[in-house]
Design a protein around this motif. Sequence first.
Motif, PDB file in Angstrom:
ATOM      1  N   ASP A 263       0.821  -1.208   0.000  1.00  0.00           N
ATOM      2  CA  ASP A 263       0.000   0.000   0.000  1.00  0.00           C
ATOM      3  C   ASP A 263       0.857   1.262   0.000  1.00  0.00           C
ATOM      4  N   MET A 264       1.997   1.225   0.685  1.00  0.00           N
ATOM      5  CA  MET A 264       2.895   2.386   0.716  1.00  0.00           C
ATOM      6  C   MET A 264       3.913   2.335  -0.413  1.00  0.00           C
ATOM      7  N   ILE A 265       4.455   1.152  -0.681  1.00  0.00           N
ATOM      8  CA  ILE A 265       5.523   1.024  -1.678  1.00  0.00           C
ATOM      9  C   ILE A 265       5.052   1.405  -3.068  1.00  0.00           C
ATOM     10  N   GLN A 266       3.822   1.058  -3.412  1.00  0.00           N
ATOM     11  CA  GLN A 266       3.338   1.272  -4.782  1.00  0.00           C
ATOM     12  C   GLN A 266       3.203   2.745  -5.147  1.00  0.00           C
ATOM     13  N   LYS A 267       3.266   3.626  -4.157  1.00  0.00           N
ATOM     14  CA  LYS A 267       3.100   5.052  -4.425  1.00  0.00           C
ATOM     15  C   LYS A 267       4.401   5.728  -4.865  1.00  0.00           C
ATOM     16  N   GLN A 268       5.494   4.973  -4.882  1.00  0.00           N
ATOM     17  CA  GLN A 268       6.781   5.501  -5.344  1.00  0.00           C
ATOM     18  C   GLN A 268       7.598   4.343  -5.885  1.00  0.00           C
ATOM     19  N   ASN A 269       8.871   4.545  -6.205  1.00  0.00           N
ATOM     20  CA  ASN A 269       9.652   3.512  -6.903  1.00  0.00           C
ATOM     21  C   ASN A 269      10.755   2.864  -6.084  1.00  0.00           C
ATOM     22  N   TYR A 270      11.023   3.388  -4.888  1.00  0.00           N
ATOM     23  CA  TYR A 270      12.140   2.863  -4.109  1.00  0.00           C
ATOM     24  C   TYR A 270      11.730   1.592  -3.366  1.00  0.00           C
ATOM     25  N   LEU A 271      12.664   0.643  -3.306  1.00  0.00           N
ATOM     26  CA  LEU A 271      12.382  -0.612  -2.629  1.00  0.00           C
ATOM     27  C   LEU A 271      12.225  -0.409  -1.127  1.00  0.00           C
ATOM     28  N   PHE A 272      13.114   0.381  -0.528  1.00  0.00           N
ATOM     29  CA  PHE A 272      13.100   0.542   0.920  1.00  0.00           C
ATOM     30  C   PHE A 272      12.509   1.894   1.302  1.00  0.00           C
ATOM     31  N   ILE A 273      11.510   1.849   2.175  1.00  0.00           N
ATOM     32  CA  ILE A 273      10.775   3.042   2.576  1.00  0.00           C
ATOM     33  C   ILE A 273      10.693   3.121   4.101  1.00  0.00           C
ATOM     34  N   ASN A 274      10.365   4.290   4.584  1.00  0.00           N
ATOM     35  CA  ASN A 274      10.039   4.434   6.006  1.00  0.00           C
ATOM     36  C   ASN A 274       8.648   3.853   6.235  1.00  0.00           C
ATOM     37  N   ILE A 275       8.482   3.120   7.314  1.00  0.00           N
ATOM     38  CA  ILE A 275       7.212   2.425   7.540  1.00  0.00           C
ATOM     39  C   ILE A 275       6.440   2.979   8.729  1.00  0.00           C
ATOM     40  N   MET A 284      13.675   5.490   2.245  1.00  0.00           N
ATOM     41  CA  MET A 284      14.520   5.379   3.433  1.00  0.00           C
ATOM     42  C   MET A 284      15.886   6.005   3.165  1.00  0.00           C
ATOM     43  N   LYS A 285      16.458   6.671   4.184  1.00  0.00           N
ATOM     44  CA  LYS A 285      17.753   7.324   4.041  1.00  0.00           C
ATOM     45  C   LYS A 285      18.824   6.590   4.853  1.00  0.00           C
ATOM     46  N   VAL A 286      20.072   6.915   4.563  1.00  0.00           N
ATOM     47  CA  VAL A 286      21.200   6.230   5.197  1.00  0.00           C
ATOM     48  C   VAL A 286      21.164   6.372   6.712  1.00  0.00           C
ATOM     49  N   ASP A 287      20.859   7.571   7.203  1.00  0.00           N
ATOM     50  CA  ASP A 287      20.836   7.784   8.653  1.00  0.00           C
ATOM     51  C   ASP A 287      19.855   6.840   9.340  1.00  0.00           C
ATOM     52  N   SER A 288      18.744   6.556   8.686  1.00  0.00           N
ATOM     53  CA  SER A 288      17.743   5.656   9.264  1.00  0.00           C
ATOM     54  C   SER A 288      18.281   4.232   9.370  1.00  0.00           C
ATOM     55  N   VAL A 289      19.104   3.846   8.407  1.00  0.00           N
ATOM     56  CA  VAL A 289      19.704   2.508   8.442  1.00  0.00           C
ATOM     57  C   VAL A 289      20.647   2.382   9.631  1.00  0.00           C
ATOM     58  N   TYR A 290      21.497   3.386   9.824  1.00  0.00           N
ATOM     59  CA  TYR A 290      22.432   3.334  10.947  1.00  0.00           C
ATOM     60  C   TYR A 290      21.701   3.407  12.284  1.00  0.00           C
ATOM     61  N   ASP A 291      20.610   4.167  12.327  1.00  0.00           N
ATOM     62  CA  ASP A 291      19.793   4.198  13.548  1.00  0.00           C
ATOM     63  C   ASP A 291      19.249   2.805  13.852  1.00  0.00           C
TER      64      ASP A 291
END
Length: 374
Positions: A263-275, A284-291
């Motif tokens: 439902d969230m992913i289909q609204k854009q093209n990136y595989l990894f998103i904030n949930i 999703m951004k790099v800082d979120s991964v390190y967090d």
Amino acid sequence: MKQYKVGFQKDGTVKYYFIRDVETLELCLFPTKYLTHLTRANRSPNTIRRSAFSICYYLEYLDEKEMELTDVYEMDFETQYGHFSDYLNWLKLGKHKENTEKLPDNGTCNAYLKDVFRFYLFLEMQTGQTGQLSVLSYSQMTVPNAAGVKRTLRFKSFKGYLKEEERKVRAAEKCEIVRILESCTNCRDQVLILLTSELGFRIGEVLGIDYTKDIDYENHEIRVDFRDDNENDARAKNAEERRGKISKDTFDFLLYYLSEYWDMIQKQNYLFINIKGDTAGKPMKVDSVYDMFERMEKKTGIRITPHMLRRYYANMRWEANWPLEMISQALGHKHLDTTIRYLNVLDDKLKASSNEFYSRYSSLYGIQDLLGRR
């Protein structure tokens, strides 16, 4: 309170960085021009951001010394040399930071100074400054060889960089990865860890995956594509496209993740998103991964970073007898020396291979005969 502050303004997907004087609220003209130049020259967002902070730190240092940028041109070579050496020590002591609990390593300090030197070269071109900094000029000397032929040797004058420590980054271990996977609270984080472990991609490359273009769903392959306009600033380091294959189990789990958050992913093209939160559905951004990895460390006591997963990938393929060149290509390295530094098993294999070689060719040079004649 610091005198200068880094900021940015977005124009579409492009970030333009600037440095502002906190007291006057005016932009620092030439530093901001330089950062704009880097953006227009298509330098990576991370490079521009680091350059912005490097120059900001240097402006703080000059402010403490009650100096202007151009004052260094009036110094002789030795004074200039001392000025920049003192700046390195100032950085090393953490005086550029509000929080000095964690001090920068020598390599980071050197990188900041190199950014400052690049800015000075730009400043010279912009202002028509006659000549360049003495410490950036080339010294040269003419020496004759054994045959009497003279040649000129040239070398940079500044040798005051701090001695860089050898990076002690180990590879993650399989048991650690399994423990982290078990501790994840959502399948997005699990898929991100699995893909990084099985592809060996850099974290910026993983976050840049476009699920509509970069995934070969039939062959279970994922490609790295160099794009300079990603909304989340994720960017491949090299412009060369490359591909990686994932296991069937990981591919099935990837499909499960897509269905779970479709439902969230289909609204854009990136595989990894904030949930979660206000940015749910955004890339999703790099800082979120390190967090996320920091949360996992607090939860499990196991420290893992994306770079450790890349090293895990390299070592697993080396143990599976992949050729060094193939591992290097898969990692996107330009030089084999870089790949070799990733392989913590290389020394052991070299020793074992050397022992086997000498056991087979123990009398290669007839040393025992030579000893017997003495």
